[in-house]
Motif scaffolding. Structure first.
Motif, mmCIF file in Angstrom:
data_model
loop_
_atom_site.group_PDB
_atom_site.id
_atom_site.type_symbol
_atom_site.label_atom_id
_atom_site.label_comp_id
_atom_site.label_asym_id
_atom_site.label_seq_id
_atom_site.Cartn_x
_atom_site.Cartn_y
_atom_site.Cartn_z
ATOM 1 N N ALA A 176 84.391 2.587 44.355
ATOM 2 C CA ALA A 176 84.811 3.895 43.852
ATOM 3 C C ALA A 176 84.464 4.970 44.864
ATOM 4 C CB ALA A 176 84.130 4.197 42.524
ATOM 5 N N PRO A 177 85.394 5.863 45.207
ATOM 6 C CA PRO A 177 85.054 6.999 46.070
ATOM 7 C C PRO A 177 84.120 7.954 45.346
ATOM 8 C CG PRO A 177 87.448 6.694 45.860
ATOM 9 C CD PRO A 177 86.803 5.875 44.797
ATOM 10 N N TYR A 178 83.116 8.428 46.066
ATOM 11 C CA TYR A 178 82.188 9.433 45.538
ATOM 12 C C TYR A 178 82.210 10.581 46.548
ATOM 13 C CZ TYR A 178 77.852 11.130 43.231
ATOM 14 O OH TYR A 178 76.914 11.868 42.551
ATOM 15 N N LEU A 179 82.849 11.682 46.184
ATOM 16 C CA LEU A 179 83.155 12.753 47.124
ATOM 17 C C LEU A 179 82.163 13.890 47.016
ATOM 18 C CD1 LEU A 179 87.024 12.951 46.523
ATOM 19 C CD2 LEU A 179 85.724 11.290 47.882
ATOM 20 N N GLY A 180 81.843 14.487 48.166
ATOM 21 C CA GLY A 180 80.978 15.646 48.215
ATOM 22 C C GLY A 180 81.682 16.809 48.886
ATOM 23 N N PRO A 181 81.007 17.936 49.029
ATOM 24 C CA PRO A 181 81.632 19.137 49.592
ATOM 25 C C PRO A 181 82.120 18.965 51.025
ATOM 26 C CG PRO A 181 79.263 19.432 49.335
ATOM 27 C CD PRO A 181 79.619 18.183 48.603
ATOM 28 N N GLY A 182 81.543 18.008 51.756
ATOM 29 C CA GLY A 182 81.977 17.786 53.133
ATOM 30 C C GLY A 182 83.419 17.337 53.261
ATOM 31 N N MET A 183 84.020 16.876 52.175
ATOM 32 C CA MET A 183 85.436 16.486 52.224
ATOM 33 C C MET A 183 86.324 17.660 52.608
ATOM 34 S SD MET A 183 86.279 13.262 51.571
ATOM 35 C CE MET A 183 87.928 13.330 50.847
ATOM 36 N N LEU A 184 85.884 18.888 52.308
ATOM 37 C CA LEU A 184 86.696 20.057 52.653
ATOM 38 C C LEU A 184 86.824 20.241 54.162
ATOM 39 C CD1 LEU A 184 85.473 22.552 49.909
ATOM 40 C CD2 LEU A 184 87.823 21.724 50.211
ATOM 41 N N SER A 185 85.946 19.641 54.941
ATOM 42 C CA SER A 185 86.041 19.751 56.399
ATOM 43 C C SER A 185 87.283 19.065 56.940
ATOM 44 C CB SER A 185 84.791 19.149 57.063
ATOM 45 O OG SER A 185 84.753 17.732 56.884
ATOM 46 N N LEU A 186 87.890 18.203 56.147
ATOM 47 C CA LEU A 186 89.100 17.495 56.572
ATOM 48 C C LEU A 186 90.365 18.304 56.314
ATOM 49 C CD1 LEU A 186 88.300 13.945 55.129
ATOM 50 C CD2 LEU A 186 87.919 14.764 57.468
ATOM 51 N N CYS A 187 90.255 19.392 55.569
ATOM 52 C CA CYS A 187 91.431 20.167 55.169
ATOM 53 C C CYS A 187 91.770 21.230 56.215
ATOM 54 C CB CYS A 187 91.181 20.843 53.822
ATOM 55 S SG CYS A 187 90.821 19.703 52.475
ATOM 56 N N LEU A 188 93.046 21.394 56.471
ATOM 57 C CA LEU A 188 93.518 22.420 57.389
ATOM 58 C C LEU A 188 93.713 23.731 56.639
ATOM 59 C CD1 LEU A 188 96.162 20.363 59.419
ATOM 60 C CD2 LEU A 188 93.786 20.864 60.053
ATOM 61 N N GLY A 189 93.594 24.829 57.356
ATOM 62 C CA GLY A 189 93.817 26.134 56.746
ATOM 63 C C GLY A 189 92.595 26.616 55.991
ATOM 64 N N SER A 190 92.820 27.573 55.110
ATOM 65 C CA SER A 190 91.733 28.191 54.360
ATOM 66 C C SER A 190 91.162 27.221 53.339
ATOM 67 C CB SER A 190 92.229 29.443 53.634
ATOM 68 O OG SER A 190 92.707 30.399 54.558
ATOM 69 N N THR A 191 89.854 27.277 53.174
ATOM 70 C CA THR A 191 89.193 26.458 52.170
ATOM 71 C C THR A 191 88.176 27.319 51.424
ATOM 72 O OG1 THR A 191 87.414 25.749 53.659
ATOM 73 C CG2 THR A 191 89.402 24.369 53.585
ATOM 74 N N PRO A 192 87.838 26.934 50.209
ATOM 75 C CA PRO A 192 86.762 27.624 49.495
ATOM 76 C C PRO A 192 85.408 27.213 50.077
ATOM 77 C CG PRO A 192 87.566 25.785 48.197
ATOM 78 C CD PRO A 192 88.453 25.868 49.400
ATOM 79 N N PRO A 193 84.307 27.787 49.610
ATOM 80 C CA PRO A 193 82.994 27.434 50.155
ATOM 81 C C PRO A 193 82.745 25.932 50.131
ATOM 82 C CG PRO A 193 82.823 29.347 48.718
ATOM 83 C CD PRO A 193 84.222 28.845 48.575
ATOM 84 N N ALA A 194 82.272 25.416 51.269
ATOM 85 C CA ALA A 194 82.207 23.970 51.459
ATOM 86 C C ALA A 194 80.792 23.421 51.538
ATOM 87 C CB ALA A 194 82.995 23.573 52.710
ATOM 88 N N ASP A 195 79.811 24.211 51.161
ATOM 89 C CA ASP A 195 78.440 23.706 51.049
ATOM 90 C C ASP A 195 77.630 24.719 50.250
ATOM 91 O OD1 ASP A 195 77.078 25.655 52.898
ATOM 92 O OD2 ASP A 195 78.354 24.680 54.385
ATOM 93 N N PRO A 196 76.464 24.327 49.764
ATOM 94 C CA PRO A 196 75.679 25.240 48.918
ATOM 95 C C PRO A 196 75.315 26.550 49.603
ATOM 96 C CG PRO A 196 74.903 22.997 48.639
ATOM 97 C CD PRO A 196 75.890 22.965 49.770
ATOM 98 N N LEU A 197 75.002 26.512 50.894
ATOM 99 C CA LEU A 197 74.635 27.737 51.593
ATOM 100 C C LEU A 197 75.814 28.705 51.658
ATOM 101 C CD1 LEU A 197 72.352 29.187 53.076
ATOM 102 C CD2 LEU A 197 73.148 28.113 55.202
ATOM 103 N N ALA A 198 77.006 28.182 51.965
ATOM 104 C CA ALA A 198 78.197 29.034 52.024
ATOM 105 C C ALA A 198 78.515 29.616 50.649
ATOM 106 C CB ALA A 198 79.387 28.231 52.554
#
Length: 284
Positions: A24-46
């Motif tokens: 089973a895939p278990y996804l975390g906020p780092g998955m947003l690093s794979l997306c092109l263009g604008s993204t919402p906050p991608a880690d707790p600090l952001a």
């Protein structure tokens, strides 16, 4: 002391297990690093930076997400916190090829431990897929006594659990479809008080994991919250488990990997994504 294995390449068993519905895939906020263009906050600090830009909080907790969220909840009301979170995740990321690849799998369970809608968007975009449902963790400050909210593939709230072939489980809630967020200290205290006896984890998730191992993608375990949730969601699962973790693990991460028997894949997430989504990986 227990040790964990570290691999420099992606084992064929990972792609095969994901494709066969045994991992089973278990996804975390780092998955947003794979997306092109604008993204919402991608880690707790952001995310903490976004929230504290809207509401002033004491400097000593400005970079601590759950404490900053708790301050906003206490002094500006829960509705202010939910509104700020909703605005923070209103930006919809364009799903990456890996998101689309995962959405095309008939895996029984996908865990997504971040607030963005990206995997949901990928599932909705798969024209041949209406056979999935979503369950999200609920804040006890808003839904006292109810631990999970259920939604069909169209985003409609359902009063009872849905038995769909694929279940998307968002234990921290999510932006869509109903702005459910576990983010403040009190949100997590309520869940962690009960999670050891599994009360907040839906029965359907508990049933499905018995036959599954987990592949952690875009996750870090350098904070007690992600470790606690991963540990309890993995409980009584079949294994094996893998984590894509290119950076050297911290002492606590290494201990967690060893404790849980998780094999570390020391490859960049983008490289793993490319390996999984190349034609050879999707061929039957």
């Amino acid at each position: 002391m227990s040790t964990f294995d570290t691999l420099d390449d992606l084992p064929p068993d990972v792609a095969q297990g994901l494709r066969a519905g045994k991992l089973a895939p278990y996804l975390g906020p780092g998955m947003l690093s794979l997306c092109l263009g604008s993204t919402p906050p991608a880690d707790p600090l952001a995310l903490a930076a976004v929230l504290t830009a809207k509401v002033s909080v004491p400097g000593k907790i400005r970079n601590r997400l759950t404490a900053a969220a708790q301050f906003i909840e206490n002094f500006k009301h829960r509705k202010t916190l939910v509104k700020a979170m909703t605005e923070a995740y209103a930006t919809a990321a364009e799903p990456s090829p890996l998101h689309h690849w995962l959405a095309g799998l008939r895996t029984p369970l996908i865990v997504d431990a971040w607030y963005d809608d990206t995997l949901r968007t990928a599932l909705a975009a798969a024209s041949d897929r209406v056979d999935w449902a979503e369950v999200q963790g609920l804040s006890q400050s808003e839904h006292f006594g109810t631990w999970a909210g259920w939604y069909d593939a169209q985003g409609g709230a359902q009063p009872d659990p849905i038995e769909a072939p694929t279940l998307l489980y968002k234990p921290w809630g999510g932006h869509a479809p109903a702005a459910n967020f576990l983010v403040s200290d009190s949100d997590f205290v309520e869940v962690l008080t009960e999670i050891d006896i599994q009360t907040p984890i839906p029965a359907s998730v508990q049933l499905r994991r018995k036959h599954l191992g987990f592949v952690f993608l875009g996750c870090r375990f350098n904070d007690q919250l992600p470790r606690a949730f991963a540990r309890q969601i993995m409980k009584r699962s079949a294994g094996p488990h893998f984590a894509v973790l290119p950076d050297a693990p911290t002492r606590m991460e290494a201990r967690f990997l060893a404790e849980q028997g998780i094999t570390r894949i020391a490859m960049p997430l983008a490289a793993v994504a490319a390996a999984l989504t190349q034609p050879a990986s999707v061929a039957a």
